[in-house]
Structures are given as structure tokens and as C-alpha cells.
Design a protein around this motif. Structure first.
Motif, PDB file in Angstrom:
ATOM      1  N   LEU A   1     -19.063  20.429  -8.151  1.00  0.00           N
ATOM      2  CA  LEU A   1     -19.100  19.648  -6.874  1.00  0.00           C
ATOM      3  C   LEU A   1     -17.763  19.056  -6.652  1.00  0.00           C
ATOM      4  CD1 LEU A   1     -22.653  18.627  -7.117  1.00  0.00           C
ATOM      5  CD2 LEU A   1     -21.796  20.759  -6.523  1.00  0.00           C
ATOM      6  N   PRO A   2     -17.479  19.076  -5.081  1.00  0.00           N
ATOM      7  CA  PRO A   2     -16.306  18.306  -4.736  1.00  0.00           C
ATOM      8  C   PRO A   2     -16.547  16.787  -4.993  1.00  0.00           C
ATOM      9  CG  PRO A   2     -17.458  19.514  -2.875  1.00  0.00           C
ATOM     10  CD  PRO A   2     -18.023  19.761  -3.940  1.00  0.00           C
TER      11      PRO A   2
ATOM     12  N   ALA B   1     -18.323  23.271  -0.933  1.00  0.00           N
ATOM     13  CA  ALA B   1     -18.330  24.600  -1.657  1.00  0.00           C
ATOM     14  C   ALA B   1     -18.662  23.965  -3.040  1.00  0.00           C
ATOM     15  CB  ALA B   1     -17.090  25.277  -2.019  1.00  0.00           C
ATOM     16  N   ILE B   2     -19.520  24.940  -3.814  1.00  0.00           N
ATOM     17  CA  ILE B   2     -19.828  24.862  -5.247  1.00  0.00           C
ATOM     18  C   ILE B   2     -19.123  25.729  -6.225  1.00  0.00           C
ATOM     19  CG2 ILE B   2     -21.806  24.983  -6.810  1.00  0.00           C
ATOM     20  CD1 ILE B   2     -23.517  23.794  -4.687  1.00  0.00           C
ATOM     21  N   ASP B   3     -18.466  25.649  -6.840  1.00  0.00           N
ATOM     22  CA  ASP B   3     -17.804  26.509  -8.217  1.00  0.00           C
ATOM     23  C   ASP B   3     -18.883  26.580  -9.363  1.00  0.00           C
ATOM     24  OD1 ASP B   3     -16.345  27.973  -9.586  1.00  0.00           O
ATOM     25  OD2 ASP B   3     -14.452  26.659  -9.574  1.00  0.00           O
ATOM     26  N   THR B   4     -19.577  27.667  -9.343  1.00  0.00           N
ATOM     27  CA  THR B   4     -20.438  28.015 -10.419  1.00  0.00           C
ATOM     28  C   THR B   4     -19.852  28.216 -11.694  1.00  0.00           C
ATOM     29  OG1 THR B   4     -20.723  30.332  -9.775  1.00  0.00           O
ATOM     30  CG2 THR B   4     -22.138  28.581  -8.650  1.00  0.00           C
TER      31      THR B   4
ATOM     32  N   ARG C   1     -15.154  35.413  -9.207  1.00  0.00           N
ATOM     33  CA  ARG C   1     -15.630  35.175  -8.055  1.00  0.00           C
ATOM     34  C   ARG C   1     -16.723  34.061  -8.134  1.00  0.00           C
ATOM     35  NH1 ARG C   1     -18.029  39.155  -3.075  1.00  0.00           N
ATOM     36  NH2 ARG C   1     -17.517  37.656  -1.185  1.00  0.00           N
ATOM     37  N   THR C   2     -16.361  32.729  -8.436  1.00  0.00           N
ATOM     38  CA  THR C   2     -17.484  31.738  -8.492  1.00  0.00           C
ATOM     39  C   THR C   2     -17.924  30.888  -7.573  1.00  0.00           C
ATOM     40  OG1 THR C   2     -15.865  30.525  -9.956  1.00  0.00           O
ATOM     41  CG2 THR C   2     -16.785  32.325 -11.000  1.00  0.00           C
ATOM     42  N   VAL C   3     -17.066  30.841  -6.186  1.00  0.00           N
ATOM     43  CA  VAL C   3     -17.165  29.750  -5.628  1.00  0.00           C
ATOM     44  C   VAL C   3     -18.154  30.221  -4.393  1.00  0.00           C
ATOM     45  CG1 VAL C   3     -15.972  28.202  -3.791  1.00  0.00           C
ATOM     46  CG2 VAL C   3     -14.856  28.844  -6.014  1.00  0.00           C
TER      47      VAL C   3
END
Length: 206
Positions: free
Chosen positions: A93-94, A167-170, A201-203
């Protein structure tokens, strides 16, 4: 990302309205498609609260879908549950949002504690879908001849600066390499939308 009406998002919004996970989504998904290699992710925000939910076939996490039959399989389940509980390891998370994990719940797949595992073991197994039956006819037997097993993990975060949640980077693909696709849906201050995530492509934009 286009707007849509998504049952998974609607459920998450309901959970947010109560600030709890009172209605697990496993029952909601029991009649839906069960596809190995694919998981569902839903993200919703309300005020300073962020809720993330994952629904996945157990096979994606441990490589089998039956009650553990050996010490190695019990260790695999314990490892997968620990990985699911490690929210910072799954979702980046940011930093500016200042989000703190407030609650984690895991249900299904012989996870979530001894009581949950005992309750699940007592339930009759769900029948295989047509595609899996067809696979059995051709000799491609799955790990569990009796039925499927799904896992639901829910996470609630309290964020000091929710406006910074963009955004969330999984990290799901890195943690669970059997995953090849995550069907993500979100309902946030930025609107509603859906996106298919894959390795590379995880975001998920919020």
C-alpha cells in the motif's frame, strides 16, 4: 477501468457498512465457477477504512484440495495460512496513506483455527463441475476426488491518510506461484471497476 455491478464488490461494501466481516463470501461463491489458477480479489474503501478480500481455490495455495492426509500437507496448510495472514507481504500500500492492519479473517480450506477446520471437515464435499468431471473421464484426476475447497481471506486496514490510497501492488503471484490470474474488483472513492491481474501486471489502481 470500466464501471460495473459486481456481486463481490457489493458484498464488500456491505461488510464495510458494518465495519466487520459478518457475512463470509464463501457461501456466495459456492455456486460459482471454481477454476484452478484463478482467484478473486475485491477492494473497497469507506472513509478511513480499507477492506480487501481474496477468494481462491485451495489448490492455488497448497497444491491439493482435500483434508490434510500427512504431516507434510498439514505443514503446507499452516504455511499457506501464515502467508495469508501476512497482509504486508501480500499487499503493498502507498506509505503516504499510513494504513495499519486492524483485522484478518481466514475461512475454508481447513484453515482459520481448529474449530473452523472441524466444521468444514463435517460438511459434505461439493460436487465437481462439468469441466473437472470431463477431465476425470480422460484420466486427469484432481487431487480431491470428493469435491472442491475454497479459501476466503478478509483484511481490514485503518488508514490515516485515505486520500493517498491510489493503488495496491499485489504480491499474490510471488507468494503463491500456482496463481496465474486474479480477477480484481474495486469500489472506492475513485469509483467502481474491474481488472484482471497477472504476473507482470500486479498493480490495481484505486
Amino acid at each position: 477501468m470500466k464501471d460495473l455491478s459486481c456481486p463481490l464488490v457489493r458484498h464488500t461494501i456491505y461488510a464495510l457498512s458494518a465495519f466487520a466481516f459478518a457475512q463470509p463470501v464463501l457461501a456466495q461463491h459456492a455456486g460459482g465457477a471454481h477454476e484452478h489458477g484463478v482467484a478473486e480479489l475485491s477492494v473497497a474503501t469507506e472513509g478511513a477504512t480499507l477492506v480487501i478480500e481474496i477468494v481462491s481455490p485451495l489448490d492455488n495455495l497448497v497444491g491439493f484440495e482435500h483434508a490434510p492426509a500427512s504431516a507434510a500437507q498439514r505443514r503446507a496448510l499452516a504455511t499457506a495460512e501464515a502467508q495469508l495472514r501476512d497482509a504486508p507481504g501480500l499487499f503493498r500500500l502507498p506509505a503516504a496513506a499510513g494504513c495499519a492492519l486492524a483485522e484478518v479473517r481466514i475461512e475454508g480450506g481447513w484453515m482459520g483455527g481448529a474449530a473452523a477446520a472441524k466444521e468444514q471437515a463435517a460438511r459434505p464435499a461439493r460436487a465437481h463441475d462439468h469441466d473437472h468431471d470431463k477431465a476425470h473421464e480422460h484420466g486427469a484426476a484432481s487431487a480431491d476426488e470428493g469435491g472442491h475447497a475454497d479459501v476466503m481471506a478478509s483484511y481490514r486496514f485503518d488508514c490515516a491518510q485515505p486520500q493517498a490510497l491510489d493503488a495496491i501492488d499485489t504480491q499474490l503471484f510471488a507468494v503463491f506461484p500456482r496463481l496465474r490470474e486474479v480477477r480484481a474488483a474495486r469500489a472506492t472513492a475513485g469509483g467502481q471497476g474491474a481488472l484482471v491481474l497477472r504476473p507482470g501486471r500486479t498493480v490495481l489502481p484505486l
